[in-house]
Write a protein that holds these residues in place. Structure first.
Motif, mmCIF file in Angstrom:
data_model
loop_
_atom_site.group_PDB
_atom_site.id
_atom_site.type_symbol
_atom_site.label_atom_id
_atom_site.label_comp_id
_atom_site.label_asym_id
_atom_site.label_seq_id
_atom_site.Cartn_x
_atom_site.Cartn_y
_atom_site.Cartn_z
ATOM 1 N N ILE A 375 -16.464 22.143 19.306
ATOM 2 C CA ILE A 375 -17.202 21.053 18.403
ATOM 3 C C ILE A 375 -16.461 19.809 18.935
ATOM 4 O O ILE A 375 -16.555 18.760 18.489
ATOM 5 C CB ILE A 375 -16.993 21.012 16.934
ATOM 6 N N LEU A 376 -15.987 20.034 20.344
ATOM 7 C CA LEU A 376 -15.355 18.841 20.821
ATOM 8 C C LEU A 376 -15.906 17.255 20.661
ATOM 9 O O LEU A 376 -15.352 16.364 20.432
ATOM 10 C CB LEU A 376 -14.694 19.040 22.236
ATOM 11 N N LYS A 377 -17.243 17.446 20.949
ATOM 12 C CA LYS A 377 -18.190 16.280 20.909
ATOM 13 C C LYS A 377 -18.665 16.139 19.645
ATOM 14 O O LYS A 377 -19.364 14.853 19.468
ATOM 15 C CB LYS A 377 -19.178 16.341 22.200
ATOM 16 N N ASP A 378 -18.555 16.833 18.808
ATOM 17 C CA ASP A 378 -19.647 16.702 17.565
ATOM 18 C C ASP A 378 -18.913 16.935 16.482
ATOM 19 O O ASP A 378 -19.400 17.098 15.289
ATOM 20 C CB ASP A 378 -20.558 17.676 17.519
ATOM 21 N N SER A 379 -17.453 16.600 16.430
ATOM 22 C CA SER A 379 -16.515 16.871 15.074
ATOM 23 C C SER A 379 -17.126 15.996 13.956
ATOM 24 O O SER A 379 -17.182 16.359 12.916
ATOM 25 C CB SER A 379 -15.295 16.595 15.262
#
Lengths: 522, 315, 373
Positions: A375-379
């Motif tokens: 989820i690094l780009k979508d937290s």
């Protein structure tokens, strides 16, 4: 000073006398925590012989060579030179017997001169309070003449090109008195033409030296070596004479199965432009223009391969597209929107996917779990959080699904991503990028260092994405990968587009000439 | 006039401590070790520099060799503490920044503990006295500024060319630079990275210990737990400021000592100035300003600075 | 089969504790103290009676608050050595308000004073955060320098503009703060004050921040791998600065609470080195809000022993700060030792046996970090 005079004499003595008629390793076993890197390996190399050591990445080739050089101590097994057992505690001992190695990543200190780099190894030039530079200079001149390897002793290493650095490495090794050369993937950073030149050179050298040559490029193996040994999972699975086998047979032995290459066979598509780069200028970390008036267009549903020797602006291009590097001038238009000098966050928000070059340091946060990395780009996306509070259940479910869909092999999703193998790390990155349904994907060296199984999986995923209409910019130094996957191939040299070819116009010699910077109309 | 001559004379004299400490730190950093523990090592050096002359002669003058003995003890102790730091950051590969803070607390605390128990409270010693060089010292102004110091000061200045020569002209210096920039390359040439790093920590620690003893023996002539007062940290900052080059570090040390002497001299010569805390702050603020405007120096430093080396761990 | 890892950890930690005790003992012997007596005083005195136990808890308050802040910044990839300076700033700001709270109800006055302490600390934490994020200045150096500067500024404030008008001896200190801004003590005669409630609330808040929110997630990602976080679209410099401000705010609050709950006026040495002890507590508590509670208790005991050592033994109280430094050195070394697969392997080889065949079977799922490229 910690240099013993006795050691110095020892080296000189060996250099003058003994020839290496035979190097033999027997039953070498080396364990790293949890890994058996070398498993009961036995090999023999005779005088003036060239042995090719082939195997996939991680097969244990480099480990074995480091053991011969005395960098690692084997847990079991012995090394014999001319039938006499030797026990190398440090590279100094290997040098004393005339064994030298050129490592895959060049072992040159960048902010020192060529002369200083060679002095570092030539301990006989060390005096208590000064260095006998005259001696080093003479030796360099001798070696340069003898093998016609020209180097400038007073140049700083960082000023040299990759090809020149390799020459320095060879001169350095020979200055240290090597009569037995180990070369670890010497051609991996060279153009096809430079590679041919090196092979000619090594072929000449083999009249005086013995060589172990590590490679996984089978045409080179075929062209150069007398004998071939294949390593797989730390074991020797095959020994034979090179001339008796075809590259295809060797490849099958190397991977343990027939190699199937994934190929893009569909006709080039005519989608709308997705990414248009015009007159782009970007500076490198050292401040020079790494991209200088660069132009390229990638359409939807198209894979454009960017071929070139690494260090010609590929990294800077990928970073500039993704908002990670400042654009000096020119434009990057993404579906009609100007994205140069936007933040990475904004670029990601527009639907850009990115598989970065360094998967361990740029692709994942190694100490965080697979789940957290996914989820690094979508937290902040509404799917994974509400009012900045993370939705743990959703994240968990999503990660479980991704692990299944992308065949990420790990005991569970809470394990640190950095503890996975390279192929599985790349699958985590791919899972993250593809599940976001990107409109475009920038892939940099996507299969570097991966075994063929993982590489194949990744290539199939890229072709699937292409079918869905996603444009892909594939930056690679493996010409085979580029020619297999791309619809069009652009060649980059010194930050400029050298030429753009259709797939059926390209072949490796043509690309090689372009990669070396030769304009076709000259 | 007095103000100027005094300020310059004291700048020349007091630079010695900062000079030694930052030269030592340069050796550490050239080899790739960031030693923030400098402050702690200097504290122990300062304490030992005081202890030996004090326990032999108290406040009265002692024979010259007793003072030298104090300097020597401080130097040896500094080297040992450098090696202790090496165990933590080289052998155990602990993160160097936070370990340095630990080293600082340990050194300052230990010096304070021993000081309380062996000396008790504030005491003064005679220390090493300045000696005017016959003839030269009588040149107006220049004579007083440059030629009225004790031999230890000149010894410290001598360290600048010596350090330059060692780093750039000797095999050991070559090794130090190699292990600080590309340890893997050094290793592949049979250079023992661990050993060279330990050696450079011992040298750096010894110089820091010496610098600490200089403070008690030649500058303050007394000891208290706060005597180093951030000089160790300033020494570390000076290495950045001087871009890892002995001559530039030397210039930095003089500049900072000047700032320090200047503010104390103002306090003495302009007693009606009430807000002297702001003067005391000056050198510390100067460090921050200098670091902020020296951005590019981060890129010039030894490439492996702060990174531990593990032969079998491939990046 | 993985048993050896547990045993390995246990042995490393045991060895570390032994080393700390032995080195401590050597120092005590060197200053002519009695080792067992000294250790006994350190351990037993806090439990002698309620009052001394409360002394320990009182020292826990600033330790916990500061360590919580440091855990946020450390996890975000920036080492805050500047808690001492931020605490000074917190004391001055809250004192400036607290001196003038006479007409204001407690329910407003107390939060107001703490808030001002937090703001001042955050502002002072902003400086090194900004310098690191925008100008690449090492926070280790800048925070240390700011500590010295803050101490001077604090001294100036209590010596001239905020000097107690009734103070005739020239001792720099402010007047007593308004009783409306004083934190109430729980038990008469014992030092424990309401500040412990703030510490408890902060434990919960920081825990939620770090592990349950997207902000904390991003901070941890930025701290664990700055590069990967940047590639993942996280604005690393923003979170670096924010985390440093949170850290500074905590230190500032610790200063305010110390002023309002313990000292009652700003005087010299009010921080008592809590800013540095807080670093040790945060490390000892593994940078985790829950771990910080027992860690703060342990160091509360150590700090309290300074008082007793001075009264009861010949051992100088500086011993405690020496031990703190020693403990930092040991913790950072132990953390590396525990995770070092090579020493684990050596340990296993010596005490557990396993055949090559076992390794062959497990080598596929093994840790890649140790593997050679």
């Amino acid at each position: 000073m910690p240099v013993s005079k006795a050691g110095t004499l020892f080296i000189v003595e060996h250099m003058n006398n003994e020839r290496i008629r035979e190097l033999k390793v027997e039953h070498i076993t080396k364990r790293f925590p949890g890994v058996l890197a070398s498993d009961d390996i036995s090999l023999t190399v005779g005088e003036h012989e060239i042995l090719a050591l082939v195997g996939e990445n991680g097969a244990g080739k480099t480990t074995l060579m480091n053991i011969i050089m005395g960098l690692y101590q084997p847990d079991e097994g012995h090394i014999y030179i001319n039938g006499e057992e030797v026990n190398f505690k440090s590279p100094n001992d290997a040098f004393a017997y005339g064994i030298g190695m050129v490592h895959q990543q060049y072992m040159l200190v960048p902010n020192m001169t060529v002369l200083e780099n060679i002095t570092l190894g030539m301990k006989e030039s060390w005096r208590t309070t000064k260095i006998d530079t005259a001696m080093v200079r003479t030796r360099i001149a001798e070696i340069s003449r003898k093998y016609s390897l020209h180097v400038d002793p007073d140049a700083f290493v960082w000023q040299l090109s990759v090809g020149e650095q390799q020459r320095v490495e060879l001169v350095k090794t020979l200055c240290l008195g090597a009569k037995f050369l180990i070369l670890d993937e010497p051609t991996s950073a060279l153009t096809p033409q430079e590679t041919d030149e090196l092979i000619r050179l090594l072929d000449n050298m083999s009249r005086e030296l013995s060589i172990i040559f590590i490679s996984h490029k089978l045409n080179e193996v075929k062209a150069l070596s007398h004998k071939v040994s294949i390593l797989r999972h730390g074991r020797v699975v095959f020994n034979g004479s090179t001339k008796d086998y075809s590259p295809k047979e060797i490849a099958a032995l190397m991977t343990g199965h027939e190699v199937e290459t994934t190929e893009n066979t569909e006709s080039p598509c005519e989608g709308a432009p997705a990414l248009t780069i015009k007159n782009l200028c970007v500076r490198s970390d050292r401040g020079f223009l790494a991209l200088d008036d660069f132009n390229l267009e990638v359409r939807q549903g198209e894979i454009v391969g960017l071929a070139g020797v690494s260090g010609n602006g590929q990294r800077e291009l990928a970073e500039a597209i993704n908002g990670l590097r400042k654009v000096e001038s020119g434009s990057i238009s993404f579906f009609g929107e100007e994205i140069s000098n936007k933040t990475p966050h904004e670029v990601i928000g527009l639907g850009m996917g990115y598989i970065p070059e360094e998967r361990n340091t740029e692709g994942i946060v190694p100490s965080m779990s697979i789940k957290e990395n996914l989820i690094l780009k979508d937290s902040e996306a509404s799917r994974f959080s509400k009012a900045h509070i993370l939705k743990e259940k959703e994240i968990e479910d999503y990660a479980q699904a991704a692990r299944k869909d992308f065949d990420i092999r790990s005991p569970h999703i809470n394990i640190a991503a950095g503890s996975l193998s390279g192929g599985n790390i790349q699958k985590v990155i791919l899972a993250r990028e593809i599940s976001r349904n990107p409109k475009f994907l920038v892939c940099v060296y996507p299969i570097r260092g991966l075994d063929m199984g993982a590489a194949e999986f990744i290539h199939r995923q890229l072709l699937d994405l292409r079918k869905k209409g996603v444009g892909i910019l594939l930056i690679s130094e493996e010409l085979e990968e580029i020619m297999n996957l791309s619809d069009r191939i652009a060649v980059i040299f010194k930050g400029r587009t050298q030429k753009v070819l259709m797939r059926d116009e390209a072949n490796s010699s043509r690309l090689g000439i372009l990669m070396a910077g030769v304009k076709e109309d000259e | 006039m007095d103000f100027i001559v005094n300020t310059l004379t004291l700048t020349v004299r007091f630079s010695a401590a900062l000079l030694m400490a930052s030269m030592g730190e340069m050796f550490n950093q050239k080899a790739g070790i960031f030693n923030l523990g400098c402050e702690g090592i200097m504290s122990m050096g300062a304490f030992l520099g005081m202890l030996i002359p004090f326990s032999i002669g108290g406040a009265s003058a002692v024979p010259w060799y007793v003072n030298i003995l104090g300097l020597l003890a401080a130097t040896v102790c500094g080297a040992l503490l450098g090696l202790l730091f090496g165990i933590i950051v080289i052998t155990f590969r602990a993160p160097q920044g936070i370990a340095g803070i630990g080293m600082q607390m340990f050194g300052v605390g230990l010096a304070g503990t021993f000081f309380r128990s062996y000396i008790g409270g504030t005491q003064s010693i005679t220390g090493i006295n300045a000696t005017a060089i016959p003839g030269l010292s009588r040149i107006p102004i220049i004579g007083e500024v440059f030629f009225t110091h004790n031999p230890v000061v000149y010894f410290a200045y001598l360290m600048v060319p010596v350090a330059w020569y060692v780093i750039y002209k000797t095999p050991w210096g070559l090794k130090v630079r190699a292990v600080g920039t590309h340890p893997r390359a050094a290793d592949s040439l049979g250079i023992n990275v661990t050993k060279v790093r330990y050696q450079s920590l011992a040298v750096g620690g010894a110089m820091a210990g010496f610098a600490g003893a200089f403070l008690t023996l030649c500058q303050a002539k007394m000891f208290n737990a706060g005597i180093i007062n951030g000089r160790g940290f300033i020494a570390v900052a000076l290495v950045y400021f001087g871009k890892w080059h002995p001559v530039k570090i030397f210039l930095g040390a003089v500049l900072f000592t000047f700032a320090q002497v200047f503010q104390t001299q103002i306090q003495i010569f302009v007693p009606q100035f009430q807000y002297y805390e702001f003067l005391t702050m000056l050198p510390y603020i100067l460090v921050i300003v200098v670091l902020a405007f020296n951005r590019e120096s981060n890129k010039l430093g030894p490439a492996a600075l702060g990174k531990s080396f593990n032969r079998e761990m491939r990046v | 089969m993985n048993n050896y890892k547990l045993w390995y950890k246990v042995s490393v930690i045991t060895a570390a504790i032994l080393i700390a005790l032995v080195v401590g003992a050597l120092i005590i012997l060197a200053v002519g103290g009695s080792v067992f007596e000294t250790y006994w005083i350190i351990i037993s005195m806090p439990f002698k009676n309620m009052r001394s136990f409360c002394e320990v808890l009182t020292r826990m308050i600033p330790l916990m608050i500061i360590a919580l802040g440091i855990s946020v910044s450390s996890r975000s990839g920036i080492n805050n050595i500047g808690a001492e300076g931020q605490m000074y700033m917190g004391v001055i700001a809250s004192c400036a308000i607290a001196l003038h709270c006479d007409g204001i109800p407690r329910i407003i006055a107390i939060p107001l004073c703490i808030l001002f302490g937090a703001i001042a600390g955050a502002a002072y934490g902003f400086v090194p955060g900004f310098l690191k994020a925008k100008l690449e200045v090492s926070e280790l150096l800048s925070t240390v320098m700011l500590n010295y500067a803050a101490a001077q500024f604090y001294l100036f404030c209590i010596r001239i503009p905020m000097l107690d008008p009734n103070e005739k001896t020239g001792t720099p200190m402010t007047a007593r703060i308004s009783s409306n801004a004083t934190l109430t003590k729980f038990i008469k005669g014992a030092s424990l004050h309401q500040g412990i409630i703030l510490a408890a609330i902060l434990v919960v808040l920081i825990y939620i921040l770090l592990f349950k929110t997207t902000w904390g997630y991003k901070m941890r990602a930025a701290g664990a791998s700055e590069r990967a976080a940047r590639y993942g679209g996280i604005n690393v410099s923003r979170y670096l600065i924010i985390s440093m401000m949170i850290s500074g705010a905590c230190a500032g609050m610790a200063g305010a609470v110390e002023l309002m709950g313990v000292q009652g006026r700003a005087m010299e040495g009010i921080t008592s080195g809590y800013g540095f002890s807080g670093i040790v507590v945060a490390l000892f508590g593994a940078l985790h809000p829950i771990g910080i509670i027992p860690a703060a208790f342990f160091f509360g005991i150590l700090l309290y022993s300074q008082v007793n050592l001075q009264i009861l033994t010949a051992v100088p109280p500086n011993l405690v700060s020496t031990l703190q430094g020693l403990i930092i050195l040991i913790i950072v070394a132990v953390q590396m030792a525990i995770n070092n697969p090579y020493s684990q392997e050596r340990f296993r080889k010596r005490f557990f046996s396993r055949t090559i065949q076992d390794i062959r079977n497990t080598s596929d799922i093994c840790a890649k970090g140790a593997k050679e490229a």
